[in-house]
Design an enzyme around this catalytic site. Structure first.
Site, short mmCIF file in Angstrom:
data_model
loop_
_atom_site.label_atom_id
_atom_site.label_comp_id
_atom_site.label_asym_id
_atom_site.label_seq_id
_atom_site.Cartn_x
_atom_site.Cartn_y
_atom_site.Cartn_z
N PRO A 2 0.88 -1.19 0.00
CG PRO A 2 -0.79 -1.41 1.65
CD PRO A 2 0.63 -1.96 1.34
CE1 TYR A 3 3.57 7.20 -2.02
CE2 TYR A 3 1.35 7.52 -3.09
CZ TYR A 3 2.65 8.09 -2.56
OH TYR A 3 3.08 9.36 -2.83
#
Length: 80
Positions: A2-3
């Site tokens: 995830p970013y």
């Protein structure tokens, strides 16, 4: 992997507050989605009020309007 990109206005967010945001988002992704904290990236961008637009004006002007003020030609604000 995830970013998460958090954008806030540049108004004195402290290092401690940023650390809380990073930890909180990382913990949330781990708890809700089972994402590994070691592969979770959190980026915090601070944006100047003049670079953030709301309702066709910059955020500083928008706030003045919400507070019942209008800008004067010198750049300040005067009550309506």
């Amino acid at each position: 992997m995830p970013y998460v990109n958090i954008k806030v206005t540049d108004e004195g967010v402290t290092r401690e507050q940023k650390a809380q945001l990073i930890k909180g988002v990382t913990d949330l992704l781990s708890t809700v989605l089972g994402k590994a904290p070691a592969s979770t990236y959190v980026v915090i961008d601070e944006v100047a009020l003049t670079d953030w637009g709301v309702g066709g004006v910059d955020a500083g002007e928008w706030r003045r309007q919400q507070n019942g003020q209008v800008s004067d030609p010198s750049g300040g604000a005067v009550p309506r």
